[in-house]
Design a protein around this motif. Sequence first.
Motif, mmCIF file in Angstrom:
data_model
loop_
_atom_site.group_PDB
_atom_site.id
_atom_site.type_symbol
_atom_site.label_atom_id
_atom_site.label_comp_id
_atom_site.label_asym_id
_atom_site.label_seq_id
_atom_site.Cartn_x
_atom_site.Cartn_y
_atom_site.Cartn_z
ATOM 1 N N PRO A 103 -3.435 -4.924 -10.139
ATOM 2 C CA PRO A 103 -3.826 -4.262 -8.642
ATOM 3 C C PRO A 103 -3.228 -5.146 -7.532
ATOM 4 O O PRO A 103 -3.044 -6.562 -7.787
ATOM 5 N N LEU A 104 -2.705 -4.644 -6.605
ATOM 6 C CA LEU A 104 -2.202 -5.422 -5.594
ATOM 7 C C LEU A 104 -2.998 -6.340 -4.698
ATOM 8 O O LEU A 104 -4.083 -5.749 -4.045
ATOM 9 N N GLU A 105 -2.618 -7.364 -4.531
ATOM 10 C CA GLU A 105 -3.299 -8.334 -3.591
ATOM 11 C C GLU A 105 -3.156 -7.945 -2.223
ATOM 12 O O GLU A 105 -2.083 -7.883 -1.928
ATOM 13 N N MET A 106 -4.236 -8.063 -1.425
ATOM 14 C CA MET A 106 -3.933 -7.554 0.038
ATOM 15 C C MET A 106 -4.885 -8.681 0.781
ATOM 16 O O MET A 106 -6.085 -9.422 0.611
ATOM 17 N N GLU A 107 -4.341 -8.783 2.036
ATOM 18 C CA GLU A 107 -5.177 -9.551 2.963
ATOM 19 C C GLU A 107 -5.102 -8.811 4.156
ATOM 20 O O GLU A 107 -4.150 -8.812 4.992
ATOM 21 N N VAL A 108 -6.159 -8.297 4.666
ATOM 22 C CA VAL A 108 -6.250 -7.439 6.057
ATOM 23 C C VAL A 108 -7.251 -8.328 6.922
ATOM 24 O O VAL A 108 -8.361 -8.480 6.864
ATOM 25 N N ASN A 109 -6.579 -8.950 8.007
ATOM 26 C CA ASN A 109 -6.903 -9.678 8.991
ATOM 27 C C ASN A 109 -8.001 -10.513 8.458
ATOM 28 O O ASN A 109 -8.916 -11.031 8.963
ATOM 29 N N GLY A 110 -7.370 -11.251 7.513
ATOM 30 C CA GLY A 110 -7.929 -12.543 6.912
ATOM 31 C C GLY A 110 -8.686 -12.121 5.490
ATOM 32 O O GLY A 110 -9.184 -13.125 4.973
ATOM 33 N N ALA A 111 -9.341 -10.852 5.397
ATOM 34 C CA ALA A 111 -9.947 -10.630 4.451
ATOM 35 C C ALA A 111 -9.404 -10.169 3.240
ATOM 36 O O ALA A 111 -8.462 -9.369 3.270
ATOM 37 N N LYS A 112 -9.650 -10.618 1.861
ATOM 38 C CA LYS A 112 -8.957 -10.466 0.818
ATOM 39 C C LYS A 112 -9.480 -9.135 0.000
ATOM 40 O O LYS A 112 -10.714 -8.939 0.063
ATOM 41 N N LYS A 113 -8.619 -8.283 -0.365
ATOM 42 C CA LYS A 113 -8.898 -7.099 -1.010
ATOM 43 C C LYS A 113 -7.834 -6.958 -2.035
ATOM 44 O O LYS A 113 -7.012 -7.716 -2.310
ATOM 45 N N THR A 114 -7.980 -5.788 -2.888
ATOM 46 C CA THR A 114 -7.224 -5.549 -3.697
ATOM 47 C C THR A 114 -6.751 -3.880 -3.659
ATOM 48 O O THR A 114 -7.704 -3.339 -3.181
ATOM 49 N N MET A 115 -5.778 -3.364 -4.084
ATOM 50 C CA MET A 115 -5.391 -1.867 -3.879
ATOM 51 C C MET A 115 -4.888 -1.482 -5.400
ATOM 52 O O MET A 115 -4.149 -2.122 -6.176
ATOM 53 N N ALA A 116 -5.519 -0.600 -5.968
ATOM 54 C CA ALA A 116 -5.119 0.080 -7.093
ATOM 55 C C ALA A 116 -3.950 0.847 -7.014
ATOM 56 O O ALA A 116 -3.423 1.415 -5.958
ATOM 57 N N GLU A 117 -3.256 1.096 -8.162
ATOM 58 C CA GLU A 117 -1.947 1.895 -8.225
ATOM 59 C C GLU A 117 -2.142 3.277 -7.754
ATOM 60 O O GLU A 117 -1.171 3.933 -7.038
ATOM 61 N N ASN A 118 -3.471 3.800 -7.885
ATOM 62 C CA ASN A 118 -3.786 5.185 -7.380
ATOM 63 C C ASN A 118 -3.751 5.445 -6.061
ATOM 64 O O ASN A 118 -3.920 6.252 -5.412
ATOM 65 N N GLN A 119 -3.960 4.280 -5.382
ATOM 66 C CA GLN A 119 -4.358 4.306 -3.970
ATOM 67 C C GLN A 119 -2.924 4.008 -3.002
ATOM 68 O O GLN A 119 -3.148 4.091 -1.736
ATOM 69 N N TRP A 120 -1.805 3.735 -3.789
ATOM 70 C CA TRP A 120 -0.552 3.558 -3.077
ATOM 71 C C TRP A 120 0.014 4.908 -2.710
ATOM 72 O O TRP A 120 0.189 5.617 -3.541
ATOM 73 N N SER A 121 0.524 4.815 -1.528
ATOM 74 C CA SER A 121 1.361 5.903 -1.035
ATOM 75 C C SER A 121 2.612 5.307 -0.699
ATOM 76 O O SER A 121 2.858 4.151 -0.204
ATOM 77 N N MET A 122 3.878 6.169 -0.996
ATOM 78 C CA MET A 122 5.145 5.554 -0.815
ATOM 79 C C MET A 122 5.357 5.049 0.670
ATOM 80 O O MET A 122 5.254 5.631 1.569
ATOM 81 N N GLU A 123 5.939 3.956 0.607
ATOM 82 C CA GLU A 123 6.557 3.488 1.829
ATOM 83 C C GLU A 123 8.110 3.286 1.695
ATOM 84 O O GLU A 123 8.799 2.670 1.004
ATOM 85 N N ARG A 124 8.540 3.968 2.907
ATOM 86 C CA ARG A 124 10.119 4.317 2.937
ATOM 87 C C ARG A 124 10.787 3.061 3.627
ATOM 88 O O ARG A 124 11.872 3.028 3.721
ATOM 89 N N PHE A 125 9.907 2.255 4.061
ATOM 90 C CA PHE A 125 10.570 1.135 5.073
ATOM 91 C C PHE A 125 11.458 1.620 5.953
ATOM 92 O O PHE A 125 11.233 2.534 6.731
ATOM 93 N N TYR A 126 12.689 1.066 6.260
ATOM 94 C CA TYR A 126 13.537 1.397 7.006
ATOM 95 C C TYR A 126 14.596 2.581 6.631
ATOM 96 O O TYR A 126 15.531 2.702 7.183
ATOM 97 N N ALA A 127 14.324 2.868 5.414
ATOM 98 C CA ALA A 127 15.229 4.019 4.843
ATOM 99 C C ALA A 127 15.450 5.141 5.737
ATOM 100 O O ALA A 127 16.429 5.842 5.970
#
Length: 295
Positions: A101-125
């Motif tokens: 699971p992806l480690e996350m920090e949201v405004n200082g709070a630590k969380k995790t994200m599962a693979e099925n919760q990820w939506s494609m991020e195209r960044f600057y493409a």
Amino acid sequence: MKKLLFLFVPLMAFGILSLGLGSCKDSKKDNDVESTDSLLDDEESDSLDADTAVVDSTPVSQAEQLIDAHPMPKTADELFDDFFFNFSNSRKVQKERIQWPLEMEVNGAKKTMAENQWSMERFYADDGFYVMLLDDDKQTKLAKDTSLTSVAVKHVNIPQNSLETFSFNRIEGRWMMTLLERESLSESHNANFLKFYQKFATDTLFCQQSLAETIKFTGPDEEDENITTTRDISAEEYGMWAPELATDFYTLSYGQKNESSNSKVFIMRQPASSQECRLYFRRQGNKWTLYRLVE
């Protein structure tokens, strides 16, 4: 005279078109593509720990089809930029190159994200350009350093005062995304400069007031636009050559500390065409001033 224009050009062999940068004026970047921002809103952040799948509705591009049809070569992991081209254009590569699971920090709070919760991020493409915010020109060499083991891709959204940081590490020779952070932009090391930059990019009068009396300009010759020359231009002439400046953009950090300093180099780079524009700023007291422009 001809203003700086980043032309529409093919992106590598995939035929993806890049969005140009035009003349100096008040600007605003429209962003209609859904990103991971929706997953990170305060009211939704608690749901990241729940087993709730996200429907990824990001359209499949031609580039994504071609990347998915051919395994990513091992050489793509030598330079981060080569890896990141594949990563930003393929949801398959993203799923394979994120530590779950992806480690996350949201405004200082630590969380995790599962693979099925990820939506494609195209960044600057979709935009065709990215930014490098440096303290000096020497730091540009970091992008070609094959010994790098960590790189951060930052989504800077000045109007919303938000900063997303996607952290990558090279693990056993393979680039992997290991952390996603979201925080207020005011917590950034570059908060002072970015606060100035927001007004510089959107307020024409403030822009004029923040120009050096004489600006060193490197760009098309006045008589022959096919020749590049370096000359001094006045603050009044700046508007004829200035690029359009975005306030919502991605910036790449190849390990530079970006501490609060009295000089900044703001580089807008189009990887598809190898074109770039550089703006040089310096701070005296509490005032930032643009003193050099390279196109």
